[in-house]
Design an enzyme around this catalytic site. Structure first.
Site, PDB file in Angstrom:
ATOM      1  N   HIS A 174      -1.002  -0.909  -9.753  1.00 34.99           N
ATOM      2  CA  HIS A 174      -1.602  -1.801  -8.749  1.00 34.99           C
ATOM      3  C   HIS A 174      -2.069  -3.120  -9.383  1.00 34.99           C
ATOM      4  O   HIS A 174      -3.242  -3.486  -9.292  1.00 34.99           O
ATOM      5  CB  HIS A 174      -2.771  -1.107  -8.028  1.00 34.99           C
ATOM      6  N   ARG A 187       0.839  -1.188   0.000  1.00 34.33           N
ATOM      7  CA  ARG A 187       0.000   0.000   0.000  1.00 34.33           C
ATOM      8  C   ARG A 187       0.880   1.246   0.000  1.00 34.33           C
ATOM      9  O   ARG A 187       1.897   1.291   0.680  1.00 34.33           O
ATOM     10  CB  ARG A 187      -0.907   0.020   1.252  1.00 34.33           C
TER      11      ARG A 187
HETATM   12  P1  NDP Z   1      -1.026 -11.362   5.412  1.00 33.97           P
HETATM   13  O1  NDP Z   1      -1.966 -10.802   6.425  1.00 33.97           O
HETATM   14  O2  NDP Z   1      -1.069 -12.809   5.109  1.00 33.97           O
HETATM   15  O3  NDP Z   1       0.483 -11.032   5.870  1.00 33.97           O
HETATM   16  C1  NDP Z   1       0.849  -9.796   6.386  1.00 33.97           C
HETATM   17  C2  NDP Z   1       2.262  -9.889   6.903  1.00 33.97           C
HETATM   18  O4  NDP Z   1       2.659  -8.602   7.402  1.00 33.97           O
HETATM   19  C3  NDP Z   1       2.393 -10.855   8.086  1.00 33.97           C
HETATM   20  O5  NDP Z   1       3.606 -11.543   8.030  1.00 33.97           O
HETATM   21  C4  NDP Z   1       2.379  -9.908   9.291  1.00 33.97           C
HETATM   22  O6  NDP Z   1       3.062 -10.402  10.429  1.00 33.97           O
HETATM   23  C5  NDP Z   1       3.133  -8.731   8.736  1.00 33.97           C
HETATM   24  N1  NDP Z   1       2.848  -7.537   9.519  1.00 33.97           N
HETATM   25  C6  NDP Z   1       1.654  -6.954   9.763  1.00 33.97           C
HETATM   26  N2  NDP Z   1       1.809  -5.879  10.564  1.00 33.97           N
HETATM   27  C7  NDP Z   1       3.132  -5.789  10.828  1.00 33.97           C
HETATM   28  C8  NDP Z   1       3.918  -4.917  11.607  1.00 33.97           C
HETATM   29  N3  NDP Z   1       3.368  -3.893  12.293  1.00 33.97           N
HETATM   30  N4  NDP Z   1       5.230  -5.129  11.663  1.00 33.97           N
HETATM   31  C9  NDP Z   1       5.812  -6.156  11.009  1.00 33.97           C
HETATM   32  N5  NDP Z   1       5.121  -7.033  10.246  1.00 33.97           N
HETATM   33  C10 NDP Z   1       3.796  -6.849  10.163  1.00 33.97           C
HETATM   34  O7  NDP Z   1      -1.214 -10.480   4.114  1.00 33.97           O
HETATM   35  P2  NDP Z   1      -0.879 -10.889   2.597  1.00 33.97           P
HETATM   36  O8  NDP Z   1       0.472 -11.460   2.551  1.00 33.97           O
HETATM   37  O9  NDP Z   1      -1.992 -11.668   2.006  1.00 33.97           O
HETATM   38  O10 NDP Z   1      -0.928  -9.463   1.894  1.00 33.97           O
HETATM   39  C11 NDP Z   1      -0.096  -8.403   2.346  1.00 33.97           C
HETATM   40  C12 NDP Z   1      -0.556  -7.114   1.741  1.00 33.97           C
HETATM   41  O11 NDP Z   1      -0.244  -7.086   0.359  1.00 33.97           O
HETATM   42  C13 NDP Z   1      -2.076  -6.878   1.765  1.00 33.97           C
HETATM   43  O12 NDP Z   1      -2.489  -6.361   3.011  1.00 33.97           O
HETATM   44  C14 NDP Z   1      -2.265  -5.868   0.665  1.00 33.97           C
HETATM   45  O13 NDP Z   1      -2.126  -4.575   1.169  1.00 33.97           O
HETATM   46  C15 NDP Z   1      -1.100  -6.152  -0.272  1.00 33.97           C
HETATM   47  N6  NDP Z   1      -1.543  -6.709  -1.549  1.00 33.97           N
HETATM   48  C16 NDP Z   1      -1.253  -6.024  -2.693  1.00 33.97           C
HETATM   49  C17 NDP Z   1      -1.617  -6.522  -3.924  1.00 33.97           C
HETATM   50  C18 NDP Z   1      -1.222  -5.823  -5.182  1.00 33.97           C
HETATM   51  O14 NDP Z   1      -1.659  -6.219  -6.260  1.00 33.97           O
HETATM   52  N7  NDP Z   1      -0.399  -4.810  -5.124  1.00 33.97           N
HETATM   53  C19 NDP Z   1      -2.374  -7.771  -4.028  1.00 33.97           C
HETATM   54  C20 NDP Z   1      -2.572  -8.446  -2.781  1.00 33.97           C
HETATM   55  C21 NDP Z   1      -2.172  -7.919  -1.583  1.00 33.97           C
HETATM   56  P3  NDP Z   1       2.552 -11.739  11.198  1.00 33.97           P
HETATM   57  O15 NDP Z   1       2.894 -12.868  10.255  1.00 33.97           O
HETATM   58  O16 NDP Z   1       3.354 -11.747  12.419  1.00 33.97           O
HETATM   59  O17 NDP Z   1       1.074 -11.574  11.391  1.00 33.97           O
END
Ligand code: NDP
Length: 309
Positions: free
Chosen positions: A272, A224
Protein backbone atom coordinates in the site's frame (compact mmCIF):
# COMPACT_ATOMS: atom_id res chain seq x y z
CA UNK A 1 -9.77 25.49 20.46
CA UNK A 2 -7.60 22.55 19.39
CA UNK A 3 -7.15 20.06 16.57
CA UNK A 4 -7.28 16.34 17.20
CA UNK A 5 -4.77 14.29 15.19
CA UNK A 6 -4.60 10.55 14.71
CA UNK A 7 -2.54 8.49 12.34
CA UNK A 8 -1.44 4.90 12.93
CA UNK A 9 1.20 5.33 10.21
CA UNK A 10 4.83 5.13 11.16
CA UNK A 11 5.36 8.72 9.96
CA UNK A 12 3.08 10.32 12.59
CA UNK A 13 5.97 12.41 13.95
CA UNK A 14 6.71 13.69 10.45
CA UNK A 15 3.03 14.62 10.07
CA UNK A 16 2.95 16.53 13.34
CA UNK A 17 6.15 18.41 12.51
CA UNK A 18 4.74 19.44 9.12
CA UNK A 19 1.36 20.42 10.58
CA UNK A 20 2.95 22.47 13.35
CA UNK A 21 5.17 24.23 10.81
CA UNK A 22 2.16 25.06 8.61
CA UNK A 23 -0.05 26.12 11.55
CA UNK A 24 2.29 27.39 14.29
CA UNK A 25 -0.52 28.94 16.32
CA UNK A 26 -2.68 25.80 16.42
CA UNK A 27 -2.71 23.35 19.29
CA UNK A 28 -2.56 19.71 18.17
CA UNK A 29 -3.72 16.96 20.47
CA UNK A 30 -2.81 13.45 19.53
CA UNK A 31 -5.61 10.97 20.17
CA UNK A 32 -6.16 9.48 22.77
CA UNK A 33 -4.56 12.36 24.76
CA UNK A 34 -7.19 14.89 23.75
CA UNK A 35 -7.93 16.60 27.08
CA UNK A 36 -11.34 18.23 27.25
CA UNK A 37 -13.41 16.92 24.27
CA UNK A 38 -15.38 20.16 23.91
CA UNK A 39 -12.14 22.05 23.12
CA UNK A 40 -11.65 20.06 19.92
CA UNK A 41 -13.06 21.82 16.86
CA UNK A 42 -11.22 20.12 13.97
CA UNK A 43 -10.14 16.54 13.31
CA UNK A 44 -7.30 15.37 11.05
CA UNK A 45 -7.42 11.63 11.06
CA UNK A 46 -6.58 8.34 9.41
CA UNK A 47 -8.11 5.10 10.64
CA UNK A 48 -9.31 6.53 13.93
CA UNK A 49 -11.31 3.92 15.87
CA UNK A 50 -15.04 4.02 15.29
CA UNK A 51 -17.02 6.15 17.73
CA UNK A 52 -14.18 8.49 18.71
CA UNK A 53 -15.16 11.41 16.47
CA UNK A 54 -18.69 11.41 17.91
CA UNK A 55 -17.18 12.34 21.31
CA UNK A 56 -16.27 15.89 20.20
CA UNK A 57 -19.41 18.06 20.53
CA UNK A 58 -17.90 21.20 18.92
CA UNK A 59 -16.32 19.64 15.85
CA UNK A 60 -16.54 21.94 12.81
CA UNK A 61 -15.08 19.55 10.22
CA UNK A 62 -13.14 16.34 9.69
CA UNK A 63 -10.28 15.97 7.22
CA UNK A 64 -8.97 12.60 6.12
CA UNK A 65 -5.18 12.35 6.01
CA UNK A 66 -5.50 10.25 2.87
CA UNK A 67 -7.29 10.37 -0.48
CA UNK A 68 -9.68 7.55 0.38
CA UNK A 69 -12.40 7.97 2.99
CA UNK A 70 -13.94 4.49 3.02
CA UNK A 71 -12.59 3.64 6.50
CA UNK A 72 -13.85 6.96 7.89
CA UNK A 73 -17.30 6.59 6.34
CA UNK A 74 -17.60 3.06 7.72
CA UNK A 75 -17.82 4.54 11.25
CA UNK A 76 -21.51 4.12 12.22
CA UNK A 77 -21.18 7.00 14.71
CA UNK A 78 -19.46 9.41 12.33
CA UNK A 79 -20.90 12.94 12.69
CA UNK A 80 -22.50 13.31 9.25
CA UNK A 81 -23.87 16.80 9.77
CA UNK A 82 -20.45 18.48 9.41
CA UNK A 83 -18.15 18.75 6.37
CA UNK A 84 -15.86 15.80 5.77
CA UNK A 85 -12.97 16.30 3.38
CA UNK A 86 -10.50 14.00 1.71
CA UNK A 87 -6.91 14.82 0.89
CA UNK A 88 -6.46 16.01 -2.68
CA UNK A 89 -2.78 16.72 -3.20
CA UNK A 90 -1.31 17.00 -6.73
CA UNK A 91 1.90 15.47 -5.41
CA UNK A 92 0.01 12.30 -4.51
CA UNK A 93 -1.41 12.12 -8.03
CA UNK A 94 2.16 12.41 -9.38
CA UNK A 95 3.28 9.59 -7.11
CA UNK A 96 0.39 7.40 -8.23
CA UNK A 97 1.14 8.13 -11.87
CA UNK A 98 4.77 7.08 -11.35
CA UNK A 99 3.68 3.77 -9.80
CA UNK A 100 1.14 3.11 -12.53
CA UNK A 101 3.49 4.05 -15.38
CA UNK A 102 6.29 1.89 -13.96
CA UNK A 103 3.94 -1.08 -13.64
CA UNK A 104 2.26 -0.62 -17.01
CA UNK A 105 5.67 -0.29 -18.71
CA UNK A 106 6.92 -3.37 -16.93
CA UNK A 107 4.06 -5.48 -18.37
CA UNK A 108 4.30 -3.71 -21.73
CA UNK A 109 8.00 -4.61 -22.03
CA UNK A 110 7.45 -8.12 -20.71
CA UNK A 111 9.73 -7.67 -17.72
CA UNK A 112 7.58 -10.13 -15.77
CA UNK A 113 8.12 -12.71 -18.50
CA UNK A 114 11.89 -12.12 -18.57
CA UNK A 115 12.10 -12.34 -14.76
CA UNK A 116 10.43 -15.75 -14.94
CA UNK A 117 12.77 -16.81 -17.76
CA UNK A 118 15.77 -15.66 -15.74
CA UNK A 119 14.71 -17.99 -12.91
CA UNK A 120 15.10 -20.83 -15.48
CA UNK A 121 18.29 -19.38 -17.06
CA UNK A 122 16.39 -19.12 -20.34
CA UNK A 123 17.53 -16.81 -23.14
CA UNK A 124 14.43 -16.25 -25.26
CA UNK A 125 13.40 -13.09 -27.07
CA UNK A 126 9.78 -12.10 -27.60
CA UNK A 127 8.31 -9.69 -30.10
CA UNK A 128 8.01 -6.15 -28.79
CA UNK A 129 4.75 -4.30 -29.28
CA UNK A 130 4.26 -0.59 -29.90
CA UNK A 131 2.68 1.32 -27.04
CA UNK A 132 -0.05 2.58 -29.35
CA UNK A 133 -1.12 -1.03 -29.94
CA UNK A 134 -1.38 -1.70 -26.21
CA UNK A 135 -4.72 -0.75 -24.61
CA UNK A 136 -4.70 0.37 -20.99
CA UNK A 137 -8.04 0.78 -19.21
CA UNK A 138 -8.27 3.13 -16.27
CA UNK A 139 -11.17 2.32 -13.95
CA UNK A 140 -11.67 5.63 -12.12
CA UNK A 141 -10.94 9.00 -13.67
CA UNK A 142 -10.61 11.19 -10.62
CA UNK A 143 -7.51 12.90 -9.25
CA UNK A 144 -5.44 9.76 -9.57
CA UNK A 145 -6.93 8.36 -12.76
CA UNK A 146 -6.65 11.58 -14.74
CA UNK A 147 -3.00 12.13 -13.79
CA UNK A 148 -2.21 8.54 -14.77
CA UNK A 149 -4.03 9.11 -18.07
CA UNK A 150 -1.94 12.18 -18.81
CA UNK A 151 1.34 10.34 -18.23
CA UNK A 152 0.30 7.15 -20.03
CA UNK A 153 -0.89 9.21 -22.98
CA UNK A 154 2.54 10.86 -23.13
CA UNK A 155 4.06 7.36 -23.28
CA UNK A 156 1.87 6.60 -26.28
CA UNK A 157 -0.55 3.98 -24.92
CA UNK A 158 -4.05 3.56 -26.28
CA UNK A 159 -6.25 4.59 -23.36
CA UNK A 160 -9.76 3.72 -22.24
CA UNK A 161 -11.37 5.38 -19.23
CA UNK A 162 -14.34 4.40 -17.10
CA UNK A 163 -16.05 6.45 -14.41
CA UNK A 164 -19.43 6.91 -12.73
CA UNK A 165 -20.36 10.11 -14.56
CA UNK A 166 -19.52 11.16 -18.10
CA UNK A 167 -16.04 12.55 -18.82
CA UNK A 168 -14.30 14.05 -21.81
CA UNK A 169 -10.54 13.70 -21.61
CA UNK A 170 -8.16 14.44 -24.44
CA UNK A 171 -6.39 11.40 -25.82
CA UNK A 172 -8.72 8.75 -24.45
CA UNK A 173 -12.02 7.10 -25.08
CA UNK A 174 -14.19 7.49 -21.97
CA UNK A 175 -17.32 5.61 -20.96
CA UNK A 176 -19.27 5.61 -17.74
CA UNK A 177 -21.71 3.51 -15.76
CA UNK A 178 -22.00 -0.21 -15.10
CA UNK A 179 -23.51 -0.85 -18.54
CA UNK A 180 -20.13 -0.07 -20.15
CA UNK A 181 -17.83 -1.95 -17.80
CA UNK A 182 -17.80 -5.17 -19.86
CA UNK A 183 -16.85 -3.26 -22.99
CA UNK A 184 -13.91 -1.62 -21.20
CA UNK A 185 -12.70 -4.81 -19.52
CA UNK A 186 -13.06 -6.76 -22.77
CA UNK A 187 -10.91 -4.31 -24.72
CA UNK A 188 -7.98 -3.81 -22.35
CA UNK A 189 -4.56 -5.46 -22.29
CA UNK A 190 -3.84 -3.86 -18.92
CA UNK A 191 -6.54 -2.76 -16.45
CA UNK A 192 -5.71 -0.27 -13.71
CA UNK A 193 -8.07 0.12 -10.75
CA UNK A 194 -8.23 3.65 -9.33
CA UNK A 195 -11.75 3.59 -7.90
CA UNK A 196 -12.84 4.48 -4.40
CA UNK A 197 -14.31 1.70 -2.27
CA UNK A 198 -18.08 2.23 -2.11
CA UNK A 199 -21.19 0.07 -2.00
CA UNK A 200 -21.14 0.12 -5.81
CA UNK A 201 -17.48 -0.78 -6.31
CA UNK A 202 -17.08 -3.44 -3.62
CA UNK A 203 -16.48 -6.86 -5.27
CA UNK A 204 -16.69 -5.21 -8.70
CA UNK A 205 -13.89 -7.39 -10.06
CA UNK A 206 -15.26 -10.87 -9.52
CA UNK A 207 -15.26 -14.05 -11.57
CA UNK A 208 -17.79 -12.59 -14.02
CA UNK A 209 -15.63 -9.51 -14.58
CA UNK A 210 -12.44 -11.58 -14.97
CA UNK A 211 -14.17 -13.80 -17.54
CA UNK A 212 -15.05 -10.68 -19.51
CA UNK A 213 -11.39 -9.68 -19.74
CA UNK A 214 -9.20 -10.57 -22.70
CA UNK A 215 -7.11 -13.69 -22.19
CA UNK A 216 -3.69 -12.59 -20.95
CA UNK A 217 -4.82 -9.29 -19.42
CA UNK A 218 -2.74 -7.73 -16.62
CA UNK A 219 -4.40 -6.21 -13.57
CA UNK A 220 -3.03 -3.37 -11.46
CA UNK A 221 -4.99 -2.57 -8.30
CA UNK A 222 -3.91 0.65 -6.60
CA UNK A 223 -7.12 1.45 -4.80
CA UNK A 224 -8.74 -0.86 -2.27
CA UNK A 225 -8.57 -4.62 -1.81
CA UNK A 226 -12.31 -5.00 -1.34
CA UNK A 227 -12.91 -4.05 -4.99
CA UNK A 228 -11.30 -7.33 -6.07
CA UNK A 229 -12.59 -10.76 -5.04
CA UNK A 230 -9.21 -12.27 -4.23
CA UNK A 231 -10.21 -15.93 -4.61
CA UNK A 232 -11.63 -15.19 -8.06
CA UNK A 233 -8.46 -13.28 -8.94
CA UNK A 234 -6.32 -16.28 -8.01
CA UNK A 235 -8.54 -18.55 -10.14
CA UNK A 236 -8.23 -16.14 -13.10
CA UNK A 237 -4.43 -16.13 -12.69
CA UNK A 238 -4.29 -19.90 -12.44
CA UNK A 239 -6.48 -20.54 -15.49
CA UNK A 240 -4.52 -18.06 -17.62
CA UNK A 241 -7.28 -15.49 -18.03
CA UNK A 242 -4.91 -13.08 -16.32
CA UNK A 243 -1.23 -12.93 -17.20
CA UNK A 244 -0.33 -11.17 -13.97
CA UNK A 245 -1.48 -8.88 -11.21
CA UNK A 246 0.32 -6.09 -9.40
CA UNK A 247 -1.46 -5.38 -6.15
CA UNK A 248 -0.96 -2.49 -3.76
CA UNK A 249 -4.15 -2.96 -1.71
CA UNK A 250 -5.71 -6.02 -0.08
CA UNK A 251 -8.83 -7.00 1.81
CA UNK A 252 -6.68 -7.53 4.91
CA UNK A 253 -3.73 -5.21 5.50
CA UNK A 254 -0.98 -5.98 6.29
CA UNK A 255 -1.41 -8.94 3.94
CA UNK A 256 -1.42 -11.87 6.42
CA UNK A 257 1.58 -14.20 6.48
CA UNK A 258 0.85 -17.32 4.49
CA UNK A 259 -1.74 -15.58 2.28
CA UNK A 260 -1.64 -17.21 -1.20
CA UNK A 261 -1.04 -13.82 -2.89
CA UNK A 262 2.37 -13.51 -1.21
CA UNK A 263 3.88 -16.41 -3.12
CA UNK A 264 1.80 -16.54 -6.28
CA UNK A 265 4.28 -16.54 -9.18
CA UNK A 266 2.12 -14.16 -11.25
CA UNK A 267 1.51 -11.65 -8.46
CA UNK A 268 3.63 -8.71 -7.42
CA UNK A 269 2.85 -7.40 -3.95
CA UNK A 270 3.56 -3.88 -2.72
CA UNK A 271 2.50 -2.81 0.78
CA UNK A 272 0.00 0.00 0.00
CA UNK A 273 2.66 2.47 -1.09
CA UNK A 274 1.50 3.44 -4.58
CA UNK A 275 0.91 6.98 -3.41
CA UNK A 276 1.68 7.75 0.20
CA UNK A 277 0.41 11.04 1.60
CA UNK A 278 3.13 13.68 1.69
CA UNK A 279 2.96 15.53 5.03
CA UNK A 280 4.87 18.58 3.76
CA UNK A 281 2.39 19.53 1.03
CA UNK A 282 -0.63 18.03 2.80
CA UNK A 283 -0.09 20.26 5.85
CA UNK A 284 -0.49 23.37 3.69
CA UNK A 285 -3.73 22.00 2.22
CA UNK A 286 -5.00 21.12 5.71
CA UNK A 287 -4.09 24.57 7.05
CA UNK A 288 -6.33 26.08 4.40
CA UNK A 289 -9.17 23.73 5.41
CA UNK A 290 -8.83 24.77 9.07
CA UNK A 291 -8.88 28.44 8.10
CA UNK A 292 -12.02 27.87 6.04
CA UNK A 293 -13.77 25.97 8.82
CA UNK A 294 -12.99 28.64 11.42
CA UNK A 295 -14.20 31.38 9.01
CA UNK A 296 -17.35 29.37 8.26
CA UNK A 297 -16.35 29.16 4.59
CA UNK A 298 -17.01 26.16 2.36
CA UNK A 299 -14.25 23.58 2.68
CA UNK A 300 -12.55 22.11 -0.40
CA UNK A 301 -12.60 18.49 -1.58
CA UNK A 302 -15.74 17.58 0.32
CA UNK A 303 -16.80 13.96 0.44
CA UNK A 304 -20.08 13.38 -1.36
CA UNK A 305 -21.92 11.49 1.36
CA UNK A 306 -24.59 10.27 -1.05
CA UNK A 307 -22.11 8.53 -3.31
CA UNK A 308 -19.62 7.59 -0.60
CA UNK A 309 -16.44 9.18 -1.97
P1 NDP B 1 -11.55 10.55 -6.90
O1 NDP B 1 -12.74 10.63 -6.01
O2 NDP B 1 -10.94 11.81 -7.39
O3 NDP B 1 -11.93 9.68 -8.20
C1 NDP B 1 -12.67 8.51 -8.12
C2 NDP B 1 -13.02 8.07 -9.52
O4 NDP B 1 -13.76 6.84 -9.45
C3 NDP B 1 -13.94 9.07 -10.24
O5 NDP B 1 -13.62 9.14 -11.59
C4 NDP B 1 -15.32 8.43 -10.06
O6 NDP B 1 -16.25 8.76 -11.07
C5 NDP B 1 -14.98 6.97 -10.16
N1 NDP B 1 -16.03 6.16 -9.56
C6 NDP B 1 -16.51 6.20 -8.30
N2 NDP B 1 -17.51 5.31 -8.15
C7 NDP B 1 -17.67 4.70 -9.35
C8 NDP B 1 -18.55 3.72 -9.84
N3 NDP B 1 -19.49 3.16 -9.06
N4 NDP B 1 -18.43 3.35 -11.11
C9 NDP B 1 -17.51 3.90 -11.93
N5 NDP B 1 -16.64 4.85 -11.53
C10 NDP B 1 -16.72 5.25 -10.25
O7 NDP B 1 -10.50 9.64 -6.14
P2 NDP B 1 -8.91 9.61 -6.34
O8 NDP B 1 -8.61 9.53 -7.77
O9 NDP B 1 -8.27 10.68 -5.54
O10 NDP B 1 -8.55 8.25 -5.59
C11 NDP B 1 -9.15 7.02 -5.99
C12 NDP B 1 -8.89 5.98 -4.95
O11 NDP B 1 -7.53 5.59 -4.97
C13 NDP B 1 -9.11 6.43 -3.50
O12 NDP B 1 -10.47 6.35 -3.14
C14 NDP B 1 -8.29 5.43 -2.72
O13 NDP B 1 -9.05 4.31 -2.42
C15 NDP B 1 -7.21 5.03 -3.72
N6 NDP B 1 -5.88 5.51 -3.32
C16 NDP B 1 -4.90 4.59 -3.10
C17 NDP B 1 -3.63 4.98 -2.75
C18 NDP B 1 -2.53 3.99 -2.60
O14 NDP B 1 -1.43 4.35 -2.17
N7 NDP B 1 -2.73 2.74 -2.94
C19 NDP B 1 -3.32 6.40 -2.55
C20 NDP B 1 -4.39 7.29 -2.87
C21 NDP B 1 -5.64 6.85 -3.23
P3 NDP B 1 -16.75 10.29 -11.29
O15 NDP B 1 -15.55 10.99 -11.89
O16 NDP B 1 -17.86 10.15 -12.23
O17 NDP B 1 -17.11 10.81 -9.93
Amino acid sequence: MAIVFHSPWDNADQWLAALRAAMPREEFRVWPDVGEPKEIDFAMVWQIPHGVLAEFPNLLAISSLGAGTDALLADPDLPRNIPITRLVDPLMADRMAEYVCATVLSYHLGLDVYAEQQSRETWQRHQTMDARDRTVALLGLGQMGQRCALRLDALGFNLLGWSRTAKEINGMHCTHGNGHLDEVLGSADITVVLLPLTDRTENLLDQVAFNTMRRGTCLINCSRGEIVVEDHLITALNNGRLRGATLDAYRAEPLPRGHPLWRHPKVRVTPHIASLSAPGTAALILADQVRRARNRQRLLDLVDMKHGY
